[in-house]
Design an enzyme around this catalytic site. Sequence first.
Site, PDB file in Angstrom:
ATOM      1  N   GLU A 260       0.869  -1.182   0.000  1.00 36.70           N
ATOM      2  CA  GLU A 260       0.000   0.000   0.000  1.00 36.70           C
ATOM      3  C   GLU A 260       0.909   1.237   0.000  1.00 36.70           C
ATOM      4  O   GLU A 260       1.805   1.335   0.841  1.00 36.70           O
ATOM      5  CB  GLU A 260      -0.892   0.016   1.236  1.00 36.70           C
ATOM      6  CG  GLU A 260      -1.858  -1.140   1.323  1.00 36.70           C
ATOM      7  CD  GLU A 260      -2.658  -1.081   2.618  1.00 36.70           C
ATOM      8  OE1 GLU A 260      -3.510  -0.186   2.755  1.00 36.70           O
ATOM      9  OE2 GLU A 260      -2.411  -1.924   3.503  1.00 36.70           O
ATOM     10  N   ARG A 475       5.147 -13.347   9.692  1.00 37.21           N
ATOM     11  CA  ARG A 475       5.809 -12.044   9.591  1.00 37.21           C
ATOM     12  C   ARG A 475       7.198 -12.109  10.211  1.00 37.21           C
ATOM     13  O   ARG A 475       7.477 -12.934  11.070  1.00 37.21           O
ATOM     14  CB  ARG A 475       5.000 -10.974  10.332  1.00 37.21           C
ATOM     15  CG  ARG A 475       3.706 -10.585   9.685  1.00 37.21           C
ATOM     16  CD  ARG A 475       2.895  -9.698  10.629  1.00 37.21           C
ATOM     17  NE  ARG A 475       3.594  -8.468  10.919  1.00 37.21           N
ATOM     18  CZ  ARG A 475       3.363  -7.313  10.296  1.00 37.21           C
ATOM     19  NH1 ARG A 475       2.460  -7.250   9.339  1.00 37.21           N
ATOM     20  NH2 ARG A 475       4.014  -6.236  10.615  1.00 37.21           N
ATOM     21  N   LYS A 485       3.280   2.242  11.034  1.00 38.72           N
ATOM     22  CA  LYS A 485       3.306   3.595  10.464  1.00 38.72           C
ATOM     23  C   LYS A 485       2.808   4.615  11.484  1.00 38.72           C
ATOM     24  O   LYS A 485       3.388   5.693  11.655  1.00 38.72           O
ATOM     25  CB  LYS A 485       2.432   3.638   9.215  1.00 38.72           C
ATOM     26  CG  LYS A 485       2.879   2.697   8.112  1.00 38.72           C
ATOM     27  CD  LYS A 485       1.782   2.465   7.096  1.00 38.72           C
ATOM     28  CE  LYS A 485       2.119   1.320   6.155  1.00 38.72           C
ATOM     29  NZ  LYS A 485       1.005   0.908   5.320  1.00 38.72           N
TER      30      LYS A 485
END
Length: 764
Positions: A260, A475, A485
């Site tokens: 993204e 992950r 973020k």
Amino acid sequence: MAALDSLSLFTGLGLSEHKARETLKNTALSAQLREAATQAQQTLGSTIDKATGTLLYGLASRLRDPRRLSFLVSYIATALEYVRSHPLDPINTEDFEQECGVGVMVTPEQIEEAVEAAINRHRPQLLEERYRFNMGLLMGEARAMLKWADGKMIKHEVDMQVLHLLGPKTETDLEKKPKLSKARPEEKDWRTAKDMMENGEAADQAHSLMEQLRGEALKFHKPGENYKTPGYVTTPHTMDLLKQHLEITGGQVRTRFPPEPNGILHIGHAKAINFNFGYAKANNGICFLRFDDTNPEKEEAKFFTAIYDMVAWLGYSPYKVTYASDYFDQLYAWAVELIRRGQAYVCHQRGEELKGHNSLPSPWRDRPVEESLLLFEAMRKGKFAEGEATLRMKLVMEDGKMDPVAYRVKYTPHHRTGDTWCIYPTYDYTHCLCDSIEHITHSLCTKEFQARRSSYFWLCNALDVYCPVQWEYGRLNLHYAVVSKRKILQLVAAGAVRDWDDPRLFTLTALRRRGFPPEAINNFCARVGVTVAQTTMEPHLLEACVRDVLNDTAPRAMAVLEPLQVVITNFPATKSLDIQVPNFPADETKGFHQVPFGPMVFIERTDFKEEPEPGYKRLAWGQPVGLRHTGYVIELQNVVKGPSGCVESLEVTCRRADTGEKPKAFIHWVSQPLTCEIRLYERLFQHKNPEDPAEVPGGFLSDLNPASLQVVESALVDCSVALAKPFDKFQFERLGYFSVDPDSSQGQLVFNRTVTLKEDPGKV
């Protein structure tokens, strides 16, 4: 260890841990199940799924005559493989029996020939290793040639032929292999991986990296064989769609990296980049870089550029750069078709009503198709305010979430399409359809997307379009770090870090600025591997990869952080001498650089002590030291102090190093140096898990390390680095590895310490 291996094997067959432990208590059953599983793996050439495991357990627990085990396992494994490869065809009994070996006779002569061929292929290694050679390899190859041969007969023939070749076992053959010292769990297999990566040419090196990267990928399906994947949903159209897919791709592996564009990539993304691009590369395939630009509120042009730059920095070139917005027209047409098929509807529930996993069914779920078509067109024309209407799909996901949203209203202009659209598709709707359009063969996602797998398969099948396979992996996280973020923005706002590329962060731009080579990050990802389980690693393991690369690539220079002036009173020349310093002392074929050596030099203040403690080996009264690369030894004659009693300079004499006793130490120095700024970095957080309330009750912002940055404004460095450019890397002898920071300007270099020369034992 054997019990642990068996427990892992049995749970891998689909048994619960409790059931597996109960099975281990039954010695006979355990032995039969172990043998059945081993043989099934050899027959299938892959791991065993739970359906096969259930059948094997039933066989092992019910079979009274173990002599029939090998025979029956072969039939079970082959029969299941046949059924998987013919999911929709009517089963042809004759073809099925032929595939399963009905009526096949294997003679002793055939077994003898197969074993002889296998031994001949490995004869040199077998003669060298003798009985330490892995005999299972011979049995496996013979079995591959004679699928329906009796396993015990093959083993007997291998034993006989090996005995004939090698003779009886000697005392040396009977000696146990020396045990290797055990590495820490976190370092398991790292040395082997490093050795693999250091051998061979570049192409072999890439292959070695992929052997580490694959992990779970070793059991991936072949292109066009999606239906063999456990859990893959087929329809009457599946085989035709796969046939068309193969005609378009030619059987090529296709992956994609779909970030993204609303933030900067971090170390976890490096694993995803390596896995997607690396898996495609290792299989002669292609990888797309696809920007998932479906949320115009959060997307910025700088993120597109930064993401592309980081992919290129890691050494990968996308086959093609695409955008979800490239397909907005097609996605909208498919949404209309989904409504027509009665699989989607326009809903007016508000966002807060849709949250959670136990929300009530929408009162508009059964509204007429024509009504939803009209309302969806109204959404498209901007007749609803944001939040007043959504398009929802009729399905229940793995996590219990009902009817995920496919489209929502947003009036923010899009960076590429401007005001053309005021409705935008969601990830749940877009992702699988973009994969389908690009004919992705392996859609590789992190574990949190497992809950969306059902919607992935459902949506492609609901529209009768090619359906890729979604594979999930764990992950990659690091201790002492945050990568969210939102939280990085909080750190910036609080003044704890400068920006996304602050060298104390673990974003890729920050690691680049700190001086981490991309090869080191790729090697780290390869060593971590790809598994289903989430991986949280210690930062010092990443730093070890950095040292491995920089040791071979960063030329040496000398710098002094706390300068102490030293005057050589008997300097042997009337002017400065030019000293040739090797760029890499261990390999002088890599060249030299020149530095001046004059009567005034500067050393580290810590390399001198008036009153040294026991064991101190550097400059002191009566204890001379050598100056690196000069061939000279200096000896203290006088200590010059200021009014406060602080040592200001030293007066020394020098002699040739080969004219007297060898000094206990050689120290680095600079003469006629450049003044520079050096930034020394430590961990940003004090605790391993700064986001864990149990470990840091006050929140991650309360866990900041006040000593995470130390700026040395007047450090001295030798003039060999005068023309260095941003991101150039050096080893400052005895200090560590350093990289030129982009803040550098003409005549004022700024260096970031990348890592110290050796791992700090306190950080382990």
